[in-house]
Write a protein that holds these residues in place. Structure first.
Motif, mmCIF file in Angstrom:
data_model
loop_
_atom_site.group_PDB
_atom_site.id
_atom_site.type_symbol
_atom_site.label_atom_id
_atom_site.label_comp_id
_atom_site.label_asym_id
_atom_site.label_seq_id
_atom_site.Cartn_x
_atom_site.Cartn_y
_atom_site.Cartn_z
ATOM 1 N N ILE A 7 0.857 -1.209 -0.078
ATOM 2 C CA ILE A 7 -0.032 0.128 0.025
ATOM 3 C C ILE A 7 1.056 1.208 -0.154
ATOM 4 O O ILE A 7 0.683 2.121 -0.860
ATOM 5 N N GLY A 8 2.024 1.265 0.708
ATOM 6 C CA GLY A 8 2.794 2.413 0.903
ATOM 7 C C GLY A 8 3.432 2.532 -0.429
ATOM 8 O O GLY A 8 3.513 3.714 -0.857
ATOM 9 N N GLY A 9 3.765 1.433 -0.851
ATOM 10 C CA GLY A 9 4.451 1.626 -2.462
ATOM 11 C C GLY A 9 3.523 2.380 -3.545
ATOM 12 O O GLY A 9 4.215 3.108 -3.978
ATOM 13 N N GLY A 10 2.469 1.729 -3.241
ATOM 14 C CA GLY A 10 1.395 2.243 -4.389
ATOM 15 C C GLY A 10 1.207 3.631 -3.974
ATOM 16 O O GLY A 10 1.160 4.439 -4.935
ATOM 17 N N LEU A 11 1.065 3.998 -2.807
ATOM 18 C CA LEU A 11 0.877 5.463 -2.482
ATOM 19 C C LEU A 11 1.793 6.186 -3.142
ATOM 20 O O LEU A 11 1.793 7.555 -3.626
ATOM 21 N N THR A 12 3.199 5.781 -2.868
ATOM 22 C CA THR A 12 4.488 6.491 -3.202
ATOM 23 C C THR A 12 4.321 6.761 -4.685
ATOM 24 O O THR A 12 4.574 7.982 -5.129
ATOM 25 N N GLY A 13 3.942 5.768 -5.528
ATOM 26 C CA GLY A 13 4.029 5.769 -6.868
ATOM 27 C C GLY A 13 2.807 6.713 -7.376
ATOM 28 O O GLY A 13 2.758 7.629 -8.373
ATOM 29 N N THR A 14 1.742 6.510 -6.717
ATOM 30 C CA THR A 14 0.656 7.397 -7.276
ATOM 31 C C THR A 14 0.672 8.926 -6.846
ATOM 32 O O THR A 14 0.698 9.621 -7.824
ATOM 33 N N VAL A 15 1.352 9.327 -5.917
ATOM 34 C CA VAL A 15 1.641 10.931 -5.447
ATOM 35 C C VAL A 15 2.886 11.147 -6.738
ATOM 36 O O VAL A 15 2.639 12.119 -7.177
ATOM 37 N N ASN A 16 3.802 10.366 -7.054
ATOM 38 C CA ASN A 16 4.402 10.507 -8.005
ATOM 39 C C ASN A 16 3.984 10.696 -9.444
ATOM 40 O O ASN A 16 4.286 11.696 -10.072
ATOM 41 N N GLY A 17 3.041 9.742 -9.754
ATOM 42 C CA GLY A 17 2.172 9.840 -11.047
ATOM 43 C C GLY A 17 1.235 11.040 -10.940
ATOM 44 O O GLY A 17 1.176 11.783 -12.208
ATOM 45 N N LEU A 18 0.670 11.542 -10.260
ATOM 46 C CA LEU A 18 -0.254 12.524 -10.056
ATOM 47 C C LEU A 18 0.318 13.855 -9.993
ATOM 48 O O LEU A 18 -0.194 14.659 -10.659
ATOM 49 N N LEU A 19 1.474 13.963 -9.022
ATOM 50 C CA LEU A 19 1.921 15.291 -8.728
ATOM 51 C C LEU A 19 3.222 15.616 -9.617
ATOM 52 O O LEU A 19 3.503 16.764 -9.528
ATOM 53 N N VAL A 26 7.233 10.434 0.736
ATOM 54 C CA VAL A 26 6.305 9.424 1.200
ATOM 55 C C VAL A 26 7.012 8.068 1.569
ATOM 56 O O VAL A 26 6.776 7.461 2.404
ATOM 57 N N ALA A 27 7.904 7.712 0.675
ATOM 58 C CA ALA A 27 8.667 6.352 0.722
ATOM 59 C C ALA A 27 9.416 6.178 1.964
ATOM 60 O O ALA A 27 9.417 5.066 2.689
ATOM 61 N N VAL A 28 9.983 7.343 2.515
ATOM 62 C CA VAL A 28 10.657 7.343 3.670
ATOM 63 C C VAL A 28 9.962 6.904 4.995
ATOM 64 O O VAL A 28 10.275 5.801 5.554
ATOM 65 N N PRO A 29 8.899 7.582 5.222
ATOM 66 C CA PRO A 29 8.266 6.937 6.492
ATOM 67 C C PRO A 29 7.261 5.659 6.109
ATOM 68 O O PRO A 29 7.483 4.735 7.075
ATOM 69 N N SER A 43 18.092 5.611 2.702
ATOM 70 C CA SER A 43 19.037 5.111 1.590
ATOM 71 C C SER A 43 18.137 4.293 0.533
ATOM 72 O O SER A 43 18.195 4.206 -0.582
ATOM 73 N N SER A 44 17.008 3.364 1.256
ATOM 74 C CA SER A 44 16.287 2.365 0.466
ATOM 75 C C SER A 44 15.262 3.226 -0.287
ATOM 76 O O SER A 44 14.858 2.670 -1.376
ATOM 77 N N SER A 45 14.999 4.458 0.240
ATOM 78 C CA SER A 45 13.726 4.995 -0.476
ATOM 79 C C SER A 45 14.359 5.558 -1.883
ATOM 80 O O SER A 45 13.380 5.484 -3.085
#
Lengths: 115, 122
Positions: A7-19, A26-29, A43-45
């Motif tokens: 879910i978190g990863g999906g959110l990260t990508g969605t935010v990136n795609g939308l905005l 988002v990825a860090v938290p 680092s992993s983000s």
């Protein structure tokens, strides 16, 4: 645990795609809530955001909004900076990194509000 | 001629911030739009392209420092790919200014939370 990552990863990508940006923030938290410590999360983000960025960049290029040559002047300095950042990451205190990150997040949020 | 010094410097600072996972590409975006007079869309595009080699270098270094947890990265990255395609598809359909505001508020809350974090509360 895995569900949260998806879910978190999906959110990260969605935010990136939308905005167009902000996925890394988002990825860090998300990664920290998956159990990573501060340095690991930061680092992993990058590894999470990289494939997303490749897709987004390709879309921008094929959409005619930018060309690779536009970005070239900044890349040599950027690569050098990335090396320095990599060296700093092993030495910086997690507390300081969190606070600096907090500052960046606030700055990004304010910029977005005022846009 | 001094142009390349400035762009290299801007890239250098942005590269450090990016490698530290400080996100948002704020540094380069700000420089491009405020000082280099680049239009917003193109600046975003430059920032995206710029990030790729920088992240690759940074990932290499972090990986050698054993700071990358690939087991966590993979599900996030795969989900992220689907998310970004979904987001891109939706971007024409949703009210972008409202989304920006919601995300901006989230960033402010996150930022304050991180700023106020105590060392003990890891």
């Amino acid at each position: 645990m895995k569900i949260k990552s998806l879910i978190g990863g999906g959110l990260t990508g969605t935010v990136n795609g939308l905005l167009g940006s902000g996925g890394g923030l988002v990825a860090v938290p998300v990664l920290r809530s998956a159990g990573l410590d501060t340095r690991q999360a930061h680092s992993s983000s990058l590894a999470v955001v990289l494939p997303i960025t490749v897709v987004s960049a390709a879309l921008y290029i094929t959409g005619g909004k930018v060309s690779i040559s536009d970005a070239l002047p900044y890349i040599p300095g950027g690569a050098a900076g990335a090396v320095v950042g990599g060296l700093i990451m092993t030495r910086i205190s997690p507390g300081i990194l969190r606070k600096v990150f907090g500052g960046f997040a606030i700055w990004a949020g304010l910029r977005m509000l005022l846009q | 001629m001094s142009g390349w010094i400035i762009t290299t410097l801007a890239g250098f600072v942005a590269g450090i911030a990016g490698a530290l996972g400080l996100g948002g590409g704020s540094v380069l975006l700000l420089y491009l739009t405020m000082f280099a007079g680049v239009a917003q869309r193109q600046a975003q595009g430059i920032n995206l392209i710029f990030f790729i080699p920088c992240a690759a270098v940074a990932i290499l270094m972090h990986s050698r420092s054993r700071l990358i947890c690939w087991r966590e990265v993979f599900p996030c990255a795969v989900a992220g790919l689907f998310g970004s395609l979904a987001g891109y598809t939706l971007s024409g359909l949703l009210d972008e200014s409202l989304l920006r505001m919601i995300f901006a508020v989230f960033l402010l809350i996150l930022g304050v939370h991180e700023l106020l974090s105590r060392p003990a509360a890891h």
